[in-house]
Write a protein that holds these residues in place. Structure first.
Motif, PDB file in Angstrom:
ATOM      1  N   CYS A 147      51.872 132.487  12.135  1.00  0.00           N
ATOM      2  CA  CYS A 147      51.138 131.683  13.122  1.00  0.00           C
ATOM      3  C   CYS A 147      50.123 132.560  13.862  1.00  0.00           C
ATOM      4  CB  CYS A 147      52.091 131.052  14.131  1.00  0.00           C
ATOM      5  SG  CYS A 147      52.934 129.586  13.502  1.00  0.00           S
ATOM      6  N   CYS A 204      55.306 127.100  15.250  1.00  0.00           N
ATOM      7  CA  CYS A 204      55.889 127.760  16.426  1.00  0.00           C
ATOM      8  C   CYS A 204      54.823 128.460  17.281  1.00  0.00           C
ATOM      9  CB  CYS A 204      56.985 128.738  16.009  1.00  0.00           C
ATOM     10  SG  CYS A 204      56.414 130.272  15.247  1.00  0.00           S
ATOM     11  N   GLY A 205      53.804 129.006  16.616  1.00  0.00           N
ATOM     12  CA  GLY A 205      52.776 129.738  17.366  1.00  0.00           C
ATOM     13  C   GLY A 205      53.162 131.180  17.661  1.00  0.00           C
ATOM     14  N   LYS A 206      54.371 131.576  17.270  1.00  0.00           N
ATOM     15  CA  LYS A 206      54.869 132.906  17.644  1.00  0.00           C
ATOM     16  C   LYS A 206      55.162 133.811  16.458  1.00  0.00           C
ATOM     17  CE  LYS A 206      57.097 131.566  21.947  1.00  0.00           C
ATOM     18  NZ  LYS A 206      58.389 131.221  22.554  1.00  0.00           N
ATOM     19  N   TYR A 212      56.292 130.148   9.488  1.00  0.00           N
ATOM     20  CA  TYR A 212      57.505 130.526   8.760  1.00  0.00           C
ATOM     21  C   TYR A 212      58.786 129.998   9.407  1.00  0.00           C
ATOM     22  CZ  TYR A 212      55.494 133.980   5.525  1.00  0.00           C
ATOM     23  OH  TYR A 212      54.841 134.607   4.509  1.00  0.00           O
TER      24      TYR A 212
HETATM   25 ZN   LIG Z   1      55.187 130.113  13.309  1.00  0.00          ZN
END
Ligand SMILES: [Zn+2]
Length: 249
Positions: free
Chosen positions: A215, A209-211, A202
């Protein structure tokens, strides 16, 4: 000539994310019975900052020769200028079931998308039945009331009633987690690698982003299936800590 009314149009609400990607492939795998000409992908543009979703969706449709239609829902911004998915409000980090994820709600989006899908399916051909496929899944139930079974059932009734049963709405992933959906995709012959052509983040960066909550949920789904997500991540490991914060666990 075959009876026109015996040919069903199949309309897949296709965001370019993992769920609708798997759903589109489920429909494509029935290709023996569904001619490609009768499969339509509907992609909605509402000014979302994760536009990568839409370009991933286009790549997939081009590759499979699926007729893709982009529908602009730009007016959603006029209706809800403060949603984190379309404005400059920072996208919250953390588990997808956390209260902060409520900021990622675009008010009315799903109802407006499904109403548009209904209009599209009904308008394709007045003599043909249509099926709308929608990839809502159980991971969204906690946060988004318009992803829950009661909502989907109500919308199924709306679609059926509004078209006198000519168009129906199916949400086959309703009771599945994102992990279940990935496993289903692998079961119907997709490879983990194929999910490179999907986008989930998003945050709107060049790489995932992985965060963010999305994700986190995606990386957990790959974990659950024992697979490595082929996407590139800014931070591939912090989701493990985020997942521990799961307020619903
Ligand atoms: Zn993300």
């Amino acid at each position: 000539l075959p009876d026109r009314s015996s040919i069903t149009n199949h309309v897949v609400v296709f965001s370019g994310g993992m769920d609708s990607f798997t759903l589109l492939h489920s429909v494509l795998r029935q290709e023996v019975t569904i001619p490609l000409d009768n499969i339509y992908a509907l992609s909605f543009n509402y000014g979302q900052r994760h536009k990568r979703e839409l370009s991933a969706a286009k790549i997939v449709c081009d590759r499979h020769g699926v007729s893709q239609h982009f529908i602009s829902l730009a007016f959603l911004n006029d209706l809800s200028p403060i949603s984190a998915l379309t404005s400059d409000t920072p996208v919250p980090h953390g588990h997808y079931a956390a209260p902060s994820m409520k900021q990622t709600v675009v008010p009315g989006r799903n109802t407006i998308m499904l109403a548009a899908a209904l209009a599209f399916a009904e308008g394709l051909d007045p003599d043909r039945p249509g099926i709308i496929y929608y990839g809502a899944h159980s991971g969204d139930h906690d946060i988004y009331p318009d992803c829950r079974p009661a909502y989907i059932e109500a919308m199924q009734a709306v679609v059926y009633t509004a078209t006198e049963g000519r168009v129906i709405l199916r949400a086959p992933f309703m009771d599945m987690t994102k992990g279940d959906i990935l496993k289903h995709g692998l079961n119907i012959g997709l490879l983990a690698e194929n999910y490179r052509n999907t986008w989930t983040c998003y945050a709107g960066g060049a790489v995932s982003c992985g965060k963010c909550g999305s994700c986190t949920e995606r990386l957990l789904a790959f974990d659950e299936a024992g697979m490595i997500d082929p996407l590139e991540y800014q931070d591939r490991d912090s989701y493990k800590a985020q997942a521990k914060d799961d307020p619903t666990a």
